[in-house]
Design a protein around this motif. Structure first.
Motif, PDB file in Angstrom:
ATOM      1  N   SER A 198       4.419  -3.926  -2.225  1.00 27.99           N
ATOM      2  CA  SER A 198       5.881  -3.957  -2.175  1.00 27.99           C
ATOM      3  C   SER A 198       6.424  -2.586  -1.777  1.00 27.99           C
ATOM      4  O   SER A 198       5.731  -1.567  -1.861  1.00 27.99           O
ATOM      5  N   ALA A 199       7.686  -2.571  -1.372  1.00 28.82           N
ATOM      6  CA  ALA A 199       8.345  -1.303  -1.042  1.00 28.82           C
ATOM      7  C   ALA A 199       8.379  -0.400  -2.268  1.00 28.82           C
ATOM      8  O   ALA A 199       8.193   0.816  -2.162  1.00 28.82           O
ATOM      9  N   ASN A 200       8.592  -0.982  -3.442  1.00 28.38           N
ATOM     10  CA  ASN A 200       8.624  -0.206  -4.678  1.00 28.38           C
ATOM     11  C   ASN A 200       7.259   0.443  -4.954  1.00 28.38           C
ATOM     12  O   ASN A 200       7.186   1.604  -5.356  1.00 28.38           O
ATOM     13  N   LEU A 201       6.181  -0.295  -4.723  1.00 31.63           N
ATOM     14  CA  LEU A 201       4.848   0.266  -4.933  1.00 31.63           C
ATOM     15  C   LEU A 201       4.598   1.414  -3.959  1.00 31.63           C
ATOM     16  O   LEU A 201       4.054   2.459  -4.336  1.00 31.63           O
ATOM     17  N   LEU A 202       5.000   1.250  -2.711  1.00 34.75           N
ATOM     18  CA  LEU A 202       4.828   2.327  -1.733  1.00 34.75           C
ATOM     19  C   LEU A 202       5.646   3.557  -2.118  1.00 34.75           C
ATOM     20  O   LEU A 202       5.204   4.691  -1.937  1.00 34.75           O
ATOM     21  N   TRP A 203       6.833   3.340  -2.662  1.00 34.21           N
ATOM     22  CA  TRP A 203       7.652   4.454  -3.154  1.00 34.21           C
ATOM     23  C   TRP A 203       6.906   5.178  -4.266  1.00 34.21           C
ATOM     24  O   TRP A 203       6.849   6.403  -4.292  1.00 34.21           O
ATOM     25  N   ARG A 204       6.305   4.395  -5.193  1.00 33.39           N
ATOM     26  CA  ARG A 204       5.552   5.001  -6.294  1.00 33.39           C
ATOM     27  C   ARG A 204       4.336   5.773  -5.775  1.00 33.39           C
ATOM     28  O   ARG A 204       4.009   6.840  -6.288  1.00 33.39           O
ATOM     29  N   VAL A 205       3.659   5.240  -4.756  1.00 33.51           N
ATOM     30  CA  VAL A 205       2.529   5.951  -4.142  1.00 33.51           C
ATOM     31  C   VAL A 205       3.018   7.270  -3.550  1.00 33.51           C
ATOM     32  O   VAL A 205       2.424   8.330  -3.795  1.00 33.51           O
ATOM     33  N   ALA A 206       4.112   7.231  -2.789  1.00 29.73           N
ATOM     34  CA  ALA A 206       4.635   8.430  -2.126  1.00 29.73           C
ATOM     35  C   ALA A 206       5.084   9.492  -3.113  1.00 29.73           C
ATOM     36  O   ALA A 206       4.999  10.687  -2.823  1.00 29.73           O
ATOM     37  N   ARG A 207       5.536   9.078  -4.273  1.00 33.90           N
ATOM     38  CA  ARG A 207       6.024  10.016  -5.290  1.00 33.90           C
ATOM     39  C   ARG A 207       4.956  10.364  -6.324  1.00 33.90           C
ATOM     40  O   ARG A 207       5.238  11.030  -7.301  1.00 33.90           O
ATOM     41  N   ALA A 208       3.711   9.882  -6.093  1.00 39.07           N
ATOM     42  CA  ALA A 208       2.591  10.144  -7.013  1.00 39.07           C
ATOM     43  C   ALA A 208       2.966   9.758  -8.442  1.00 39.07           C
ATOM     44  O   ALA A 208       2.758  10.515  -9.385  1.00 39.07           O
ATOM     45  N   LYS A 209       3.494   8.559  -8.590  1.00 36.24           N
ATOM     46  CA  LYS A 209       3.976   8.068  -9.875  1.00 36.24           C
ATOM     47  C   LYS A 209       2.948   7.243 -10.642  1.00 36.24           C
ATOM     48  O   LYS A 209       3.316   6.423 -11.469  1.00 36.24           O
ATOM     49  N   GLY A 210       1.680   7.439 -10.387  1.00 38.77           N
ATOM     50  CA  GLY A 210       0.658   6.739 -11.161  1.00 38.77           C
ATOM     51  C   GLY A 210       0.553   5.268 -10.823  1.00 38.77           C
ATOM     52  O   GLY A 210       1.149   4.432 -11.487  1.00 38.77           O
ATOM     53  N   VAL A 211      -0.183   4.950  -9.799  1.00 42.72           N
ATOM     54  CA  VAL A 211      -0.395   3.571  -9.399  1.00 42.72           C
ATOM     55  C   VAL A 211      -1.867   3.224  -9.575  1.00 42.72           C
ATOM     56  O   VAL A 211      -2.714   4.102  -9.636  1.00 42.72           O
ATOM     57  N   LYS A 212      -2.141   1.941  -9.672  1.00 45.46           N
ATOM     58  CA  LYS A 212      -3.526   1.469  -9.715  1.00 45.46           C
ATOM     59  C   LYS A 212      -3.994   1.309  -8.276  1.00 45.46           C
ATOM     60  O   LYS A 212      -3.514   0.438  -7.560  1.00 45.46           O
ATOM     61  N   VAL A 213      -4.903   2.161  -7.875  1.00 45.93           N
ATOM     62  CA  VAL A 213      -5.387   2.136  -6.495  1.00 45.93           C
ATOM     63  C   VAL A 213      -6.566   1.181  -6.394  1.00 45.93           C
ATOM     64  O   VAL A 213      -7.426   1.158  -7.264  1.00 45.93           O
TER      65      VAL A 213
END
Length: 142
Positions: A52-67
Protein backbone atom coordinates in the motif's frame (compact mmCIF):
# COMPACT_ATOMS: atom_id res chain seq x y z
CA UNK A 1 28.90 7.12 -7.36
CA UNK A 2 31.24 4.21 -7.98
CA UNK A 3 30.58 1.23 -10.19
CA UNK A 4 31.94 -2.29 -10.09
CA UNK A 5 33.86 -4.00 -12.88
CA UNK A 6 30.54 -5.18 -14.31
CA UNK A 7 29.13 -1.64 -14.33
CA UNK A 8 26.84 -2.21 -11.37
CA UNK A 9 26.10 0.53 -8.81
CA UNK A 10 28.60 0.44 -5.93
CA UNK A 11 28.14 3.36 -3.52
CA UNK A 12 30.77 4.34 -0.94
CA UNK A 13 28.09 4.30 1.79
CA UNK A 14 25.69 1.39 1.48
CA UNK A 15 22.19 2.29 0.38
CA UNK A 16 19.11 1.59 2.49
CA UNK A 17 15.65 0.57 1.39
CA UNK A 18 14.32 3.71 3.08
CA UNK A 19 16.77 5.83 1.11
CA UNK A 20 15.87 4.27 -2.24
CA UNK A 21 12.13 4.77 -1.71
CA UNK A 22 12.37 8.28 -0.26
CA UNK A 23 14.76 9.36 -3.03
CA UNK A 24 12.33 8.10 -5.69
CA UNK A 25 9.35 9.91 -4.21
CA UNK A 26 11.19 13.08 -3.25
CA UNK A 27 9.76 15.97 -1.30
CA UNK A 28 6.10 16.93 -1.47
CA UNK A 29 5.45 19.24 -4.41
CA UNK A 30 8.69 18.33 -6.15
CA UNK A 31 9.23 16.15 -9.21
CA UNK A 32 8.63 12.47 -8.53
CA UNK A 33 5.70 10.14 -8.02
CA UNK A 34 3.47 10.29 -5.00
CA UNK A 35 3.37 7.29 -2.68
CA UNK A 36 0.03 6.38 -4.28
CA UNK A 37 1.55 6.47 -7.76
CA UNK A 38 4.55 4.44 -6.62
CA UNK A 39 2.25 1.88 -4.98
CA UNK A 40 0.50 1.38 -8.34
CA UNK A 41 3.85 0.47 -9.94
CA UNK A 42 5.07 -1.80 -7.12
CA UNK A 43 3.98 -5.35 -7.93
CA UNK A 44 5.90 -8.51 -7.05
CA UNK A 45 6.20 -10.29 -10.41
CA UNK A 46 5.97 -13.75 -8.81
CA UNK A 47 3.12 -13.39 -6.32
CA UNK A 48 1.34 -10.25 -7.50
CA UNK A 49 1.77 -8.70 -4.03
CA UNK A 50 1.21 -4.93 -3.97
CA UNK A 51 2.30 -2.85 -0.98
CA UNK A 52 0.00 0.00 0.00
CA UNK A 53 0.97 3.66 -0.30
CA UNK A 54 0.97 3.82 3.51
CA UNK A 55 3.43 0.91 3.74
CA UNK A 56 5.72 2.57 1.20
CA UNK A 57 5.56 5.78 3.24
CA UNK A 58 6.56 3.78 6.33
CA UNK A 59 9.45 2.17 4.39
CA UNK A 60 10.66 5.60 3.18
CA UNK A 61 10.52 7.03 6.70
CA UNK A 62 12.21 3.95 8.27
CA UNK A 63 9.20 3.47 10.53
CA UNK A 64 9.74 -0.21 11.29
CA UNK A 65 8.14 -2.46 8.71
CA UNK A 66 8.15 -6.22 8.34
CA UNK A 67 10.37 -6.83 5.34
CA UNK A 68 9.82 -9.90 3.19
CA UNK A 69 10.98 -11.00 -0.27
CA UNK A 70 7.67 -10.03 -1.89
CA UNK A 71 7.90 -6.46 -0.57
CA UNK A 72 11.51 -6.09 -1.73
CA UNK A 73 10.71 -7.49 -5.18
CA UNK A 74 7.66 -5.23 -5.54
CA UNK A 75 9.72 -2.16 -4.61
CA UNK A 76 12.42 -3.14 -7.11
CA UNK A 77 9.80 -3.27 -9.87
CA UNK A 78 8.21 0.00 -8.80
CA UNK A 79 11.54 1.81 -8.65
CA UNK A 80 12.72 0.16 -11.89
CA UNK A 81 15.94 -0.93 -10.16
CA UNK A 82 17.75 -4.27 -10.30
CA UNK A 83 16.39 -6.66 -7.68
CA UNK A 84 19.91 -7.35 -6.38
CA UNK A 85 20.45 -3.64 -5.65
CA UNK A 86 17.19 -3.36 -3.70
CA UNK A 87 17.95 -6.62 -1.85
CA UNK A 88 21.40 -5.27 -0.90
CA UNK A 89 19.84 -2.04 0.38
CA UNK A 90 17.31 -3.98 2.47
CA UNK A 91 20.03 -6.29 3.80
CA UNK A 92 22.12 -3.33 4.92
CA UNK A 93 19.21 -1.45 6.50
CA UNK A 94 17.79 -4.38 8.42
CA UNK A 95 20.85 -6.54 9.16
CA UNK A 96 23.85 -4.28 8.71
CA UNK A 97 25.28 -6.60 6.05
CA UNK A 98 26.89 -5.09 2.96
CA UNK A 99 27.15 -6.55 -0.54
CA UNK A 100 30.37 -6.79 -2.50
CA UNK A 101 30.50 -7.65 -6.21
CA UNK A 102 32.99 -10.33 -7.19
CA UNK A 103 33.59 -12.13 -10.44
CA UNK A 104 30.68 -14.54 -10.79
CA UNK A 105 28.27 -12.83 -8.41
CA UNK A 106 27.89 -10.91 -5.19
CA UNK A 107 28.68 -11.72 -1.57
CA UNK A 108 26.64 -10.30 1.32
CA UNK A 109 28.68 -10.03 4.52
CA UNK A 110 29.45 -8.07 7.68
CA UNK A 111 31.10 -4.75 6.84
CA UNK A 112 34.41 -5.65 8.44
CA UNK A 113 34.68 -9.13 6.90
CA UNK A 114 37.67 -9.53 4.57
CA UNK A 115 36.34 -9.97 1.04
CA UNK A 116 38.66 -9.66 -1.92
CA UNK A 117 38.94 -10.90 -5.47
CA UNK A 118 41.54 -13.54 -4.54
CA UNK A 119 40.06 -14.78 -1.25
CA UNK A 120 37.73 -17.55 -0.18
CA UNK A 121 34.63 -15.63 -1.26
CA UNK A 122 35.88 -15.38 -4.83
CA UNK A 123 36.84 -19.07 -4.86
CA UNK A 124 33.35 -19.97 -3.66
CA UNK A 125 31.77 -17.83 -6.38
CA UNK A 126 33.93 -19.54 -9.02
CA UNK A 127 32.97 -23.00 -7.75
CA UNK A 128 29.27 -22.09 -7.84
CA UNK A 129 29.67 -20.77 -11.39
CA UNK A 130 31.34 -24.04 -12.39
CA UNK A 131 28.53 -26.07 -10.80
CA UNK A 132 25.87 -24.04 -12.61
CA UNK A 133 27.60 -24.52 -15.96
CA UNK A 134 27.56 -28.33 -15.63
CA UNK A 135 24.61 -30.24 -17.08
CA UNK A 136 22.38 -31.82 -14.42
CA UNK A 137 23.35 -35.31 -13.36
CA UNK A 138 21.03 -37.92 -14.86
CA UNK A 139 20.45 -40.70 -12.30
CA UNK A 140 18.52 -42.82 -14.82
CA UNK A 141 21.68 -43.47 -16.87
CA UNK A 142 23.11 -45.76 -14.18
Amino acid sequence: MMTTETGQHAPETPETLAGLVSEAVGDRGKVGPTFEQLAERCVDPVTGYRPSANLLWRVARAKGVKVNPELVAAIAVGLELPLARVQAAAAYEFTGFVTTALEGGEVTHMPDAPVNAEGKSAALMRSWAEEESQPPYNHSAE
